[in-house]
Design a protein around this motif. Structure first.
Motif, PDB file in Angstrom:
ATOM      1  N   VAL A  44     -40.810  69.913  -7.433  1.00  0.00           N
ATOM      2  CA  VAL A  44     -39.854  68.806  -7.478  1.00  0.00           C
ATOM      3  C   VAL A  44     -40.476  67.640  -8.240  1.00  0.00           C
ATOM      4  O   VAL A  44     -41.579  67.195  -7.916  1.00  0.00           O
ATOM      5  N   LYS A  45     -39.755  67.155  -9.245  1.00  0.00           N
ATOM      6  CA  LYS A  45     -40.242  66.027 -10.037  1.00  0.00           C
ATOM      7  C   LYS A  45     -39.782  64.719  -9.410  1.00  0.00           C
ATOM      8  O   LYS A  45     -38.608  64.561  -9.072  1.00  0.00           O
ATOM      9  N   GLY A  46     -40.708  63.796  -9.256  1.00  0.00           N
ATOM     10  CA  GLY A  46     -40.355  62.455  -8.835  1.00  0.00           C
ATOM     11  C   GLY A  46     -39.868  61.667 -10.030  1.00  0.00           C
ATOM     12  O   GLY A  46     -40.056  62.080 -11.181  1.00  0.00           O
ATOM     13  N   GLN A  57     -45.458  59.327 -13.274  1.00  0.00           N
ATOM     14  CA  GLN A  57     -44.526  60.312 -12.721  1.00  0.00           C
ATOM     15  C   GLN A  57     -45.304  61.494 -12.169  1.00  0.00           C
ATOM     16  O   GLN A  57     -46.249  61.965 -12.787  1.00  0.00           O
ATOM     17  N   VAL A  58     -44.876  61.964 -10.990  1.00  0.00           N
ATOM     18  CA  VAL A  58     -45.544  63.107 -10.381  1.00  0.00           C
ATOM     19  C   VAL A  58     -44.594  64.293 -10.243  1.00  0.00           C
ATOM     20  O   VAL A  58     -43.377  64.122 -10.236  1.00  0.00           O
ATOM     21  N   GLN A  74     -46.880  62.022 -15.967  1.00  0.00           N
ATOM     22  CA  GLN A  74     -47.137  60.848 -16.803  1.00  0.00           C
ATOM     23  C   GLN A  74     -48.089  59.926 -16.057  1.00  0.00           C
ATOM     24  O   GLN A  74     -47.956  59.742 -14.844  1.00  0.00           O
ATOM     25  N   GLN A  75     -49.035  59.358 -16.799  1.00  0.00           N
ATOM     26  CA  GLN A  75     -49.950  58.394 -16.198  1.00  0.00           C
ATOM     27  C   GLN A  75     -50.544  57.514 -17.297  1.00  0.00           C
ATOM     28  O   GLN A  75     -50.620  57.938 -18.463  1.00  0.00           O
ATOM     29  N   ALA A 120     -39.942  62.248  -4.568  1.00  0.00           N
ATOM     30  CA  ALA A 120     -39.989  63.712  -4.657  1.00  0.00           C
ATOM     31  C   ALA A 120     -39.940  64.340  -3.266  1.00  0.00           C
ATOM     32  O   ALA A 120     -39.260  65.343  -3.040  1.00  0.00           O
ATOM     33  N   ILE A 121     -40.635  63.741  -2.310  1.00  0.00           N
ATOM     34  CA  ILE A 121     -40.627  64.229  -0.925  1.00  0.00           C
ATOM     35  C   ILE A 121     -39.221  64.115  -0.346  1.00  0.00           C
ATOM     36  O   ILE A 121     -38.711  65.035   0.297  1.00  0.00           O
ATOM     37  N   ASP A 122     -38.583  62.964  -0.583  1.00  0.00           N
ATOM     38  CA  ASP A 122     -37.224  62.744  -0.080  1.00  0.00           C
ATOM     39  C   ASP A 122     -36.253  63.744  -0.680  1.00  0.00           C
ATOM     40  O   ASP A 122     -35.364  64.269   0.001  1.00  0.00           O
TER      41      ASP A 122
END
Length: 331
Positions: A44-46, A57-58, A74-75, A120-122
């Motif tokens: 799942v992408k955040g 972005q994780v 992305q970082q 992403a968790i949500d």
């Protein structure tokens, strides 16, 4: 020969820091972690969180609700970020949540990381609930009915629910439309859980998602009302069929309104009204909610001399006109 010795020694000494530096260059912990968990989990992408240092972005891999891997999509290209990421990932896998400490010296990146991670968790949590709801809907198809509520447009985006009923019992709720927003994603599972518990739209608004909550409840209430009206209509139809041998069915005239046409069909057993069925009615939540009340009042009063339903005055007046005409025709 003596002069050559220090040159060789210096050359070897010069190689030492190069040899020591090489292993610390690639920061591959997240990628390795992601690869190890991706085969049996869901990625799942955040969302991308923009910061003054750059976007963050994780991508999170889940096995059910368990976080098995986190990968940076992305970082910022910054030494502090590079050093912070492995620590953030390690803390995430340990805590199994976004409730982790900020890495000293990388506060901005840490905060953005946690925001993308939490979303992403949500999202994974909401997807799990949605799948459960879908399963519940499928399991009750033989004995239940699926009703879609109306689309409620909000400043955040459209909201629409689909509700599965077993009689009057709500067995599943599925989101057909919802805003693409972290607060909404987090709120939906809570709203669905509360609905199944309360068996109504009389539930609390989720803090931080007031707009979505209100729209959800409106769409949900309309679906509940529609199911209730359909149940009443089915009961009326059954009543009409059972009295066909000794009764008579009379259709009232169509009454056009600004909301849409209204027309009733009334079944009589002598002078007694045994059933009322809507042949035409506006496709409107207030109308859907008003019809069962109007029919119930009609069967009780045995006349068109009934109260107007609050919030549905136009439909109520048109209903009574069509009803009265049917009664007059029968009389």
């Amino acid at each position: 020969m003596k002069r050559a010795i220090p040159v060789v020694v210096l050359s070897i000494a010069g190689l030492v820091p190069v040899w020591r530096y090489t292993p610390s260059t690639p920061v591959t912990t997240p990628s390795a972690s992601s690869s190890s968990g991706s085969s049996s989990g869901t990625g799942v992408k955040g969302p991308t969180v923009n910061t003054s240092k750059g976007p963050v972005q994780v991508q999170v891999t889940f096995d059910g609700d368990r976080i098995t891997a986190v990968k940076m999509l992305q970082q910022p290209n910054h030494p502090q970020t590079t050093a912070a990421v492995p620590k953030l990932v390690a803390e995430t896998l340990k805590a199994q949540s976004a409730d982790i400490d900020t890495v000293s010296g990388a506060t901005i990146t840490s905060d953005a990381y946690k925001k993308s991670l939490q979303a992403a968790i949500d999202s994974n949590h909401a997807n799990s609930k949605s799948s459960a709801s879908s399963s519940g809907s499928a399991s009750s198809d033989d004995s239940g009915q699926t009703v879609s509520g109306p689309t409620v447009n909000t400043s955040k985006g459209p909201v629409q629910v689909q509700v599965t009923f077993d009689g009057d019992e709500i067995t599943a709720v599925k989101m057909l439309q919802q805003p693409n927003h972290p607060q909404t994603t987090a709120a939906v599972p809570k709203l669905v859980a509360e609905t199944l518990k309360a068996q109504s739209a009389d539930i609390d608004t989720v803090s931080g998602a007031t707009i979505t909550s209100d729209a959800y409840k409106k769409s949900l209430q309309a679906a509940i009302d529609s199911n209730h009206a359909n149940s009443k209509s089915s009961a009326s139809s059954s009543g009409s069929a059972s009295s066909d041998d000794s009764g008579q069915t009379v259709s009232g005239p169509t009454v056009n309104t600004s909301k849409g046409p209204v027309q009733v069909q009334v079944t009589f057993d002598g002078d007694e009204i045994t059933a009322v069925k809507m042949l035409q009615q506006p496709n409107h939540p207030q109308t859907t909610a008003a019809v069962p009340k109007l029919v119930a009042e009609t069967l009780k009063a045995q006349s068109a001399d009934i109260d107007t339903v609050s919030g549905a005055t136009i439909t109520s007046d048109a209903y009574k006109k069509s009803l009265q005409a049917a009664i007059d025709e029968e009389g």
